[in-house]
Enzyme design. Structure first.
Site, PDB file in Angstrom:
ATOM      1  N   GLU A  89       0.818  -1.214   0.000  1.00 44.42           N
ATOM      2  CA  GLU A  89       0.000   0.000   0.000  1.00 44.42           C
ATOM      3  C   GLU A  89       0.850   1.261   0.000  1.00 44.42           C
ATOM      4  OE1 GLU A  89      -2.051  -1.464   3.565  1.00 44.42           O
ATOM      5  OE2 GLU A  89      -1.135   0.194   4.631  1.00 44.42           O
ATOM      6  N   CYS A 102       3.638   8.265   1.006  1.00 40.31           N
ATOM      7  CA  CYS A 102       4.254   7.274   1.891  1.00 40.31           C
ATOM      8  C   CYS A 102       4.251   5.936   1.164  1.00 40.31           C
ATOM      9  CB  CYS A 102       3.421   7.221   3.173  1.00 40.31           C
ATOM     10  SG  CYS A 102       3.909   5.922   4.289  1.00 40.31           S
ATOM     11  N   CYS A 109       6.701  -7.352   7.097  1.00 38.24           N
ATOM     12  CA  CYS A 109       7.810  -6.730   7.829  1.00 38.24           C
ATOM     13  C   CYS A 109       8.233  -7.660   8.960  1.00 38.24           C
ATOM     14  CB  CYS A 109       7.365  -5.384   8.398  1.00 38.24           C
ATOM     15  SG  CYS A 109       8.666  -4.503   9.290  1.00 38.24           S
ATOM     16  N   CYS A 113       7.053  -4.912  15.621  1.00 42.25           N
ATOM     17  CA  CYS A 113       6.672  -3.891  16.599  1.00 42.25           C
ATOM     18  C   CYS A 113       5.246  -4.214  17.044  1.00 42.25           C
ATOM     19  CB  CYS A 113       6.738  -2.498  15.984  1.00 42.25           C
ATOM     20  SG  CYS A 113       8.393  -2.074  15.419  1.00 42.25           S
ATOM     21  N   CYS A 116       2.136  -2.246  15.597  1.00 43.44           N
ATOM     22  CA  CYS A 116       2.073  -2.002  14.155  1.00 43.44           C
ATOM     23  C   CYS A 116       1.400  -3.140  13.408  1.00 43.44           C
ATOM     24  CB  CYS A 116       3.478  -1.782  13.608  1.00 43.44           C
ATOM     25  SG  CYS A 116       3.494  -1.436  11.845  1.00 43.44           S
ATOM     26  N   CYS A 330       0.271   2.466   8.750  1.00 42.49           N
ATOM     27  CA  CYS A 330       1.085   1.375   8.274  1.00 42.49           C
ATOM     28  C   CYS A 330       0.424  -0.007   8.264  1.00 42.49           C
ATOM     29  CB  CYS A 330       2.272   1.354   9.245  1.00 42.49           C
ATOM     30  SG  CYS A 330       3.744   0.783   8.551  1.00 42.49           S
TER      31      CYS A 330
HETATM   32  N1  SAH Z   1       9.925   0.277   9.537  1.00 41.79           N
HETATM   33  C1  SAH Z   1      10.111   1.688   9.446  1.00 41.79           C
HETATM   34  C2  SAH Z   1       9.160   2.380   8.506  1.00 41.79           C
HETATM   35  C3  SAH Z   1       7.713   1.950   8.498  1.00 41.79           C
HETATM   36  S1  SAH Z   1       6.681   2.392   9.846  1.00 41.79           S
HETATM   37  C4  SAH Z   1      10.060   2.308  10.826  1.00 41.79           C
HETATM   38  O1  SAH Z   1       9.804   1.600  11.780  1.00 41.79           O
HETATM   39  O2  SAH Z   1      10.351   3.497  10.954  1.00 41.79           O
HETATM   40  C5  SAH Z   1       6.455   4.096   9.708  1.00 41.79           C
HETATM   41  C6  SAH Z   1       6.039   4.743  11.028  1.00 41.79           C
HETATM   42  O3  SAH Z   1       4.658   4.480  11.332  1.00 41.79           O
HETATM   43  C7  SAH Z   1       6.843   4.212  12.192  1.00 41.79           C
HETATM   44  O4  SAH Z   1       7.272   5.245  13.026  1.00 41.79           O
HETATM   45  C8  SAH Z   1       5.830   3.315  12.869  1.00 41.79           C
HETATM   46  O5  SAH Z   1       6.202   3.087  14.183  1.00 41.79           O
HETATM   47  C9  SAH Z   1       4.543   4.097  12.676  1.00 41.79           C
HETATM   48  N2  SAH Z   1       3.307   3.352  12.923  1.00 41.79           N
HETATM   49  C10 SAH Z   1       3.074   2.034  12.794  1.00 41.79           C
HETATM   50  N3  SAH Z   1       1.806   1.725  13.147  1.00 41.79           N
HETATM   51  C11 SAH Z   1       1.212   2.884  13.505  1.00 41.79           C
HETATM   52  C12 SAH Z   1      -0.097   3.221  13.976  1.00 41.79           C
HETATM   53  N4  SAH Z   1      -1.043   2.301  14.130  1.00 41.79           N
HETATM   54  N5  SAH Z   1      -0.345   4.517  14.258  1.00 41.79           N
HETATM   55  C13 SAH Z   1       0.587   5.472  14.080  1.00 41.79           C
HETATM   56  N6  SAH Z   1       1.842   5.217  13.635  1.00 41.79           N
HETATM   57  C14 SAH Z   1       2.149   3.937  13.357  1.00 41.79           C
END
Ligand code: SAH
Length: 341
Positions: A89, A102, A109, A113, A116, A330
């Site tokens: 996406e 984005c 991935c 986390c 996420c 994300c």
């Molecule tokens: N893997 C990389 C890039 C992808 S995530 C990273 O971790 O930076 C991009 C950003 O979106 C990251 O800061 C991640 O922690 C955040 N993110 C993931 N899920 C989210 C959510 N549900 N709400 C807000 N930000 C989120």
């Protein structure tokens, strides 16, 4: 066949030189592909037919299929299908300074986390540079716009797909192509410290963002398993080195999770951690998702956190909330699509 969108200008120059042709043909081809946006090599008028045939044998002008598109006032979210049917996406956000796209860097991935959505599907494979480029081209074509900023913050960990990401940056940077300046590109990483050092050596001028999300190891390891491989001290050491070498400011992203990392103590601890570092903190209201239990912090809590950082002289901003209606965080769109929502 090799996608034309996955080759750098230098590689194309080499290709033409090897054929005994002038290397400026690479510039001509780049212009057809990225300026005129042709979909068929036969549209090229300034390269001789026999050479066009050769190019057609070696490269393809491929495509990315739009599976679905969801719109809100200031955000558009695209779900794409790759040739192997995997889905990724991309999210377009309208800012006052332009629009920012984005993009995803991997299918799934491996960072896991806990907050996420993307990590609920383990990494299936890396995207190659062409699949990253095509996310930009497809959306520009679909909306008849030019994208001014690109952030590598969609599905995937860019530094876990390092070589393709660097190649992608080289291709979008190319003045005869998309010509997006380095300062208009941001790479976000969860903190793969070894790759941050490699990135320093590569000397790319793109912006670097770090998903920090917690001010101490105990908490960070709980929500971001990568912290067990590279702890905060190692991460901060690498960032200081990056700033020293590049003279550039780093962004720390900090998702505000209710009762997890949004306390006054966390704000103070974060201030102490970042004191004296040329950075700013971007506080991100958590985008709640159906599959994960975390809740977003209240507005008051976020403002209090913000104030504490400010008082301690840390540059801080609160990210505007985009596209909650379209599940813009994300990994959320793909995940919902697969469940038929
Ligand atoms: N893997 C990389 C890039 C992808 S995530 C990273 O971790 O930076 C991009 C950003 O979106 C990251 O800061 C991640 O922690 C955040 N993110 C993931 N899920 C989210 C959510 N549900 N709400 C807000 N930000 C989120």
């Amino acid at each position: 066949m090799t996608s034309i969108y996955g080759v750098t200008k230098e590689q194309l120059e080499q290709y033409f030189t090897n054929l005994g042709e002038k290397k400026f043909k690479a510039v001509q081809l780049f212009e057809w592909i990225y300026r005129k946006r042709i979909h068929n090599f036969d549209e090229i008028t300034n390269i001789k037919k026999t050479l066009i045939e050769k190019i057609k044998n070696d490269f393809e002008i491929d495509d990315l299929k739009i599976v679905s598109k969801k719109e809100d006032i200031d955000v558009k979210k695209y779900l794409f299908e790759l040739k192997d049917k995997n889905k990724i996406e991309a999210v377009l956000m309208n800012h006052d300074y332009g629009n920012s796209l984005c993009i995803s860097t991997q299918v799934g991935c491996n960072m896991s986390c806990t907050f996420c959505e993307s990590g609920r599907l383990k990494k299936v494979r890396n995207l190659d540079a062409s699949e990253m480029i095509l996310q930009i081209l497809k959306i520009e074509e679909d909306l008849n716009i030019r994208i001014s900023h690109v952030v590598l913050m969609g599905i995937g960990e860019p530094f876990d797909n390092y070589d393709n990401v660097i190649k992608f940056i080289n291709i979008v940077n190319e003045p005869y192509g998309i010509a997006l300046g380095s300062r208009h590109i941001t790479v976000s990483t969860s903190g793969l410290v070894n790759k941050i050092y490699e990135f320093i050596n590569d000397g790319k001028q793109v912006n670097l963002a770090i998903s920090l999300h917690a001010p101490n190891d105990e908490l960070r390891s709980k929500i971001m398993p990568i912290n067990k491989a590279y702890n905060i001290k190692e991460l901060i050491t690498a960032i200081k080195q990056y700033i020293l070498k590049t003279n550039r400011r780093v962004t720390f992203e900090y998702i505000m999770l209710k009762d997890v990392n949004d306390t006054d103590e966390c704000a103070l601890e974060l201030s102490n951690l970042l004191k004296g570092i040329n950075c700013y903190v971007n506080l991100i209201p958590y985008n709640e998702t159906t599959h994960i239990e975390y809740k977003k912090s209240s507005k008051d809590k976020i403002l209090k956190f913000y104030d504490i950082l400010k008082k301690n002289k840390i540059n801080v901003t609160i990210r505007r909330e985009f596209g909650r209606k379209v599940n813009a965080a994300c990994g959320q769109l793909r995940s919902n699509y697969e469940e038929g929502l």
